[in-house]
Design a protein around this motif. Structure first.
Motif, PDB file in Angstrom:
ATOM      1  N   MET A 101       6.972  31.634  63.756  1.00  0.00           N
ATOM      2  CA  MET A 101       7.696  30.388  63.523  1.00  0.00           C
ATOM      3  C   MET A 101       8.380  30.434  62.154  1.00  0.00           C
ATOM      4  SD  MET A 101       6.209  26.481  63.453  1.00  0.00           S
ATOM      5  CE  MET A 101       5.466  26.707  65.081  1.00  0.00           C
ATOM      6  N   SER A 102       9.606  30.070  62.120  1.00  0.00           N
ATOM      7  CA  SER A 102      10.354  30.059  60.864  1.00  0.00           C
ATOM      8  C   SER A 102      10.104  28.748  60.121  1.00  0.00           C
ATOM      9  CB  SER A 102      11.847  30.235  61.128  1.00  0.00           C
ATOM     10  OG  SER A 102      12.366  29.130  61.854  1.00  0.00           O
ATOM     11  N   LYS A 103      10.515  28.745  58.885  1.00  0.00           N
ATOM     12  CA  LYS A 103      10.330  27.547  58.061  1.00  0.00           C
ATOM     13  C   LYS A 103      11.144  26.384  58.595  1.00  0.00           C
ATOM     14  CE  LYS A 103      10.433  26.136  53.209  1.00  0.00           C
ATOM     15  NZ  LYS A 103      10.714  26.582  51.812  1.00  0.00           N
ATOM     16  N   ARG A 104      12.333  26.647  59.046  1.00  0.00           N
ATOM     17  CA  ARG A 104      13.177  25.581  59.596  1.00  0.00           C
ATOM     18  C   ARG A 104      12.578  25.003  60.866  1.00  0.00           C
ATOM     19  NH1 ARG A 104      19.406  26.978  60.100  1.00  0.00           N
ATOM     20  NH2 ARG A 104      19.008  27.088  57.845  1.00  0.00           N
ATOM     21  N   GLU A 105      12.034  25.844  61.712  1.00  0.00           N
ATOM     22  CA  GLU A 105      11.403  25.356  62.948  1.00  0.00           C
ATOM     23  C   GLU A 105      10.182  24.510  62.637  1.00  0.00           C
ATOM     24  OE1 GLU A 105      12.640  29.097  65.910  1.00  0.00           O
ATOM     25  OE2 GLU A 105      10.608  28.950  65.020  1.00  0.00           O
ATOM     26  N   PHE A 106       9.388  24.932  61.658  1.00  0.00           N
ATOM     27  CA  PHE A 106       8.196  24.154  61.300  1.00  0.00           C
ATOM     28  C   PHE A 106       8.586  22.784  60.753  1.00  0.00           C
ATOM     29  CE2 PHE A 106       5.064  22.942  58.031  1.00  0.00           C
ATOM     30  CZ  PHE A 106       3.944  22.806  58.840  1.00  0.00           C
ATOM     31  N   ILE A 107       9.598  22.741  59.927  1.00  0.00           N
ATOM     32  CA  ILE A 107      10.029  21.453  59.372  1.00  0.00           C
ATOM     33  C   ILE A 107      10.537  20.546  60.484  1.00  0.00           C
ATOM     34  CG2 ILE A 107      11.715  20.357  57.852  1.00  0.00           C
ATOM     35  CD1 ILE A 107      11.550  22.802  56.055  1.00  0.00           C
ATOM     36  N   ARG A 108      11.305  21.105  61.392  1.00  0.00           N
ATOM     37  CA  ARG A 108      11.867  20.290  62.480  1.00  0.00           C
ATOM     38  C   ARG A 108      10.763  19.762  63.393  1.00  0.00           C
ATOM     39  NH1 ARG A 108      14.888  23.829  64.407  1.00  0.00           N
ATOM     40  NH2 ARG A 108      13.602  24.510  66.165  1.00  0.00           N
ATOM     41  N   ASN A 109       9.820  20.617  63.774  1.00  0.00           N
ATOM     42  CA  ASN A 109       8.753  20.186  64.685  1.00  0.00           C
ATOM     43  C   ASN A 109       7.826  19.173  64.025  1.00  0.00           C
ATOM     44  OD1 ASN A 109       9.789  21.978  66.587  1.00  0.00           O
ATOM     45  ND2 ASN A 109       8.375  23.630  65.985  1.00  0.00           N
ATOM     46  N   THR A 110       7.543  19.370  62.737  1.00  0.00           N
ATOM     47  CA  THR A 110       6.627  18.459  62.051  1.00  0.00           C
ATOM     48  C   THR A 110       7.262  17.088  61.845  1.00  0.00           C
ATOM     49  OG1 THR A 110       5.629  20.335  60.906  1.00  0.00           O
ATOM     50  CG2 THR A 110       5.202  18.152  60.002  1.00  0.00           C
ATOM     51  N   ARG A 111       8.514  17.032  61.508  1.00  0.00           N
ATOM     52  CA  ARG A 111       9.183  15.751  61.268  1.00  0.00           C
ATOM     53  C   ARG A 111       9.430  14.982  62.562  1.00  0.00           C
ATOM     54  NH1 ARG A 111      13.955  15.525  57.213  1.00  0.00           N
ATOM     55  NH2 ARG A 111      13.203  13.354  57.265  1.00  0.00           N
ATOM     56  N   ARG A 112       9.397  15.670  63.654  1.00  0.00           N
ATOM     57  CA  ARG A 112       9.478  14.954  64.934  1.00  0.00           C
ATOM     58  C   ARG A 112       8.214  14.152  65.182  1.00  0.00           C
ATOM     59  NH1 ARG A 112      11.960  19.559  69.067  1.00  0.00           N
ATOM     60  NH2 ARG A 112      14.110  19.557  68.206  1.00  0.00           N
ATOM     61  N   ALA A 113       7.063  14.736  64.761  1.00  0.00           N
ATOM     62  CA  ALA A 113       5.795  14.036  64.973  1.00  0.00           C
ATOM     63  C   ALA A 113       5.540  12.976  63.907  1.00  0.00           C
ATOM     64  CB  ALA A 113       4.645  15.039  64.990  1.00  0.00           C
ATOM     65  N   ALA A 114       6.009  13.253  62.684  1.00  0.00           N
ATOM     66  CA  ALA A 114       5.826  12.295  61.586  1.00  0.00           C
ATOM     67  C   ALA A 114       7.158  12.176  60.848  1.00  0.00           C
ATOM     68  CB  ALA A 114       4.715  12.760  60.648  1.00  0.00           C
ATOM     69  N   GLN A 115       7.902  11.147  61.180  1.00  0.00           N
ATOM     70  CA  GLN A 115       9.265  11.033  60.677  1.00  0.00           C
ATOM     71  C   GLN A 115       9.324  10.613  59.210  1.00  0.00           C
ATOM     72  OE1 GLN A 115      11.308   8.366  63.332  1.00  0.00           O
ATOM     73  NE2 GLN A 115      11.088   9.738  65.119  1.00  0.00           N
ATOM     74  N   ASN A 116       8.288   9.971  58.692  1.00  0.00           N
ATOM     75  CA  ASN A 116       8.333   9.469  57.318  1.00  0.00           C
ATOM     76  C   ASN A 116       8.064  10.564  56.273  1.00  0.00           C
ATOM     77  OD1 ASN A 116       8.815   6.865  58.285  1.00  0.00           O
ATOM     78  ND2 ASN A 116       6.612   6.409  58.420  1.00  0.00           N
ATOM     79  N   ILE A 117       7.729  11.773  56.717  1.00  0.00           N
ATOM     80  CA  ILE A 117       7.402  12.852  55.785  1.00  0.00           C
ATOM     81  C   ILE A 117       8.687  13.497  55.296  1.00  0.00           C
ATOM     82  CG2 ILE A 117       6.122  15.008  55.496  1.00  0.00           C
ATOM     83  CD1 ILE A 117       4.328  14.125  57.763  1.00  0.00           C
ATOM     84  N   SER A 118       8.756  13.752  54.003  1.00  0.00           N
ATOM     85  CA  SER A 118       9.965  14.342  53.441  1.00  0.00           C
ATOM     86  C   SER A 118      10.067  15.814  53.817  1.00  0.00           C
ATOM     87  CB  SER A 118       9.959  14.209  51.912  1.00  0.00           C
ATOM     88  OG  SER A 118       8.910  14.955  51.348  1.00  0.00           O
ATOM     89  N   GLU A 119      11.303  16.282  53.868  1.00  0.00           N
ATOM     90  CA  GLU A 119      11.549  17.675  54.241  1.00  0.00           C
ATOM     91  C   GLU A 119      11.015  18.653  53.197  1.00  0.00           C
ATOM     92  OE1 GLU A 119      15.392  20.547  55.324  1.00  0.00           O
ATOM     93  OE2 GLU A 119      15.556  18.352  55.318  1.00  0.00           O
ATOM     94  N   ASP A 120      11.112  18.299  51.925  1.00  0.00           N
ATOM     95  CA  ASP A 120      10.621  19.183  50.863  1.00  0.00           C
ATOM     96  C   ASP A 120       9.110  19.343  50.930  1.00  0.00           C
ATOM     97  OD1 ASP A 120      13.203  19.493  49.956  1.00  0.00           O
ATOM     98  OD2 ASP A 120      13.044  17.865  48.464  1.00  0.00           O
ATOM     99  N   PHE A 121       8.418  18.257  51.187  1.00  0.00           N
ATOM    100  CA  PHE A 121       6.954  18.326  51.266  1.00  0.00           C
ATOM    101  C   PHE A 121       6.515  19.224  52.415  1.00  0.00           C
ATOM    102  CE2 PHE A 121       2.844  16.634  52.744  1.00  0.00           C
ATOM    103  CZ  PHE A 121       2.097  16.802  51.594  1.00  0.00           C
ATOM    104  N   VAL A 122       7.167  19.095  53.561  1.00  0.00           N
ATOM    105  CA  VAL A 122       6.819  19.947  54.710  1.00  0.00           C
ATOM    106  C   VAL A 122       7.166  21.403  54.418  1.00  0.00           C
ATOM    107  CG1 VAL A 122       7.193  20.339  57.171  1.00  0.00           C
ATOM    108  CG2 VAL A 122       7.153  18.008  56.274  1.00  0.00           C
TER     109      VAL A 122
END
Length: 356
Positions: A320-341
């Protein structure tokens, strides 16, 4: 006249072989003088030949013999010096060894007590028992065995009680070791053994403290015990302090004390739920700043576990790439910032699995 001819032929033969021989010119006078002179000449010739022969071969022989003897003497002297030097080294070694044998081990009883106890404090229980055969008063000191007990089992209820009559930390160490072995075979029987000896109180809080401060318990047996004793698990979770810790590092510390199950199930969900509430309780300011809740931390923990499996498993070829992880995680928790993920991904990528 016959003898004169014989002498003449002999001298001619010698003259042919040696050009240095000169026949006197007065040899033809009378027979007696000639014979006398020829006898002297013959003696001189023979003597000169002998000297010449010795000067040619004997001198070379003497020279070679002298060189051989000189070389032999040099080698002998060198060998003698080496042997002498080696003999001195061996002598010193034997002398040092003999002196050490005479001195023997250092007598700890002759040292100050503080220094003797410091030396013995580096020994484990087995070596300390062996040392008690030599230094019985020192090795059986209660302070040494108390240190061994508390360094292996950090918390026991009996530590905070008044010791009974005849109490010995050495005996307590043997009981703690026996109880740990019993726990690793059967956790319930091990806890009952500790309680029967007065080492632990029958309290979930005391059992949780004992488990939290002990590293000799089998983690598989401990996982089964905590799955059955949820009251002990609740107290064990509250003993962790995750203040000012990064989420993946806090999760690693949590699973270092409470091992995660090998398969996903109800027990894993329970562990993550309890961790999420404890992490939020330890970091209230951070939760308000990032806008996180226990449910959001719960989602992040599952994402970190899945990412750990994806990056560390040899069976997963397409990581899994970093971009994929950020996209999948923010789908489940939208209030989380992209930098933190993104920082979460970097931590797993660099350090490794959170539940290894």
């Amino acid at each position: 006249m016959v003898s004169f001819l014989c002498w003449r032929e002999l001298l001619r033969g010698q003259e042919a072989r040696s050009p240095a021989i000169v026949i006197p010119s007065y040899w033809s006078t009378d027979t007696d003088s000639v014979c006398s002179q020829m006898g002297q000449g013959l003696w001189r010739v023979a003597r000169n030949q002998q000297l010449q022969h010795q000067g040619y071969s004997g001198q070379g022989y003497l020279t070679r013999e002298h060189g051989r003897r000189f070389a032999t003497n040099s080698i002998s002297n060198t060998s003698h010096r080496k042997q002498a030097q080696g003999g001195i080294d061996i002598y010193h070694l034997l002398k040092t060894r003999k002196s050490k044998e005479q001195e023997g081990f250092i007598n700890l009883e002759m040292l100050p007590p503080e220094l003797s106890f410091t030396i013995l404090s580096y020994l484990n229980a087995t070596d300390l028992c062996l040392a008690s055969c030599v230094w019985q008063d020192l090795a059986n000191d209660e302070l040494l065995w108390q240190g061994l007990c508390k360094s292996t089992w950090g918390h026991c209820s009996i530590y905070n009680k008044n010791p009974p009559l005849g109490f010995s930390f050495r005996r307590l160490y043997m009981q703690l070791d026996e109880g740990s072995l019993t726990f690793n075979a059967n956790p319930e029987e091990g806890v009952n053994y500790f309680m029967s000896k007065g080492i632990l109180d029958d309290s979930p809080r005391e059992i949780a403290k004992f488990i939290f401060c002990t590293r000799t318990l089998n983690w598989k047996k401990l996982r089964l015990y905590l799955d059955e004793r949820r009251d002990v698990l609740d107290d064990l979770v509250t003993l962790h302090n995750f203040r000012n810790q990064f989420l993946p590092n806090a999760l690693r510390e949590f699973f270092r004390h409470i091992h995660a199950p090998e398969e996903r199930g109800e027990y894993l969900e329970t562990l993550i739920t309890k961790f999420s509430h404890r992490f939020c309780a330890c970091n209230p300011d951070l939760m308000r700043e990032l806008g996180l809740s226990p449910d959001a931390v719960y989602v992040l923990c599952y994402s970190l576990i899945l990412l750990s499996i994806d990056l560390t498993s040899p069976h997963v070829k397409n990581k899994m790439s970093k971009r994929e992880f950020i996209r999948n995680t923010r789908r489940a928790a939208q209030n989380i910032s992209e930098d933190f993920v993104g920082h979460l991904y970097d931590n797993i990528y660099l350090i490794g699995h959170v539940a290894a």
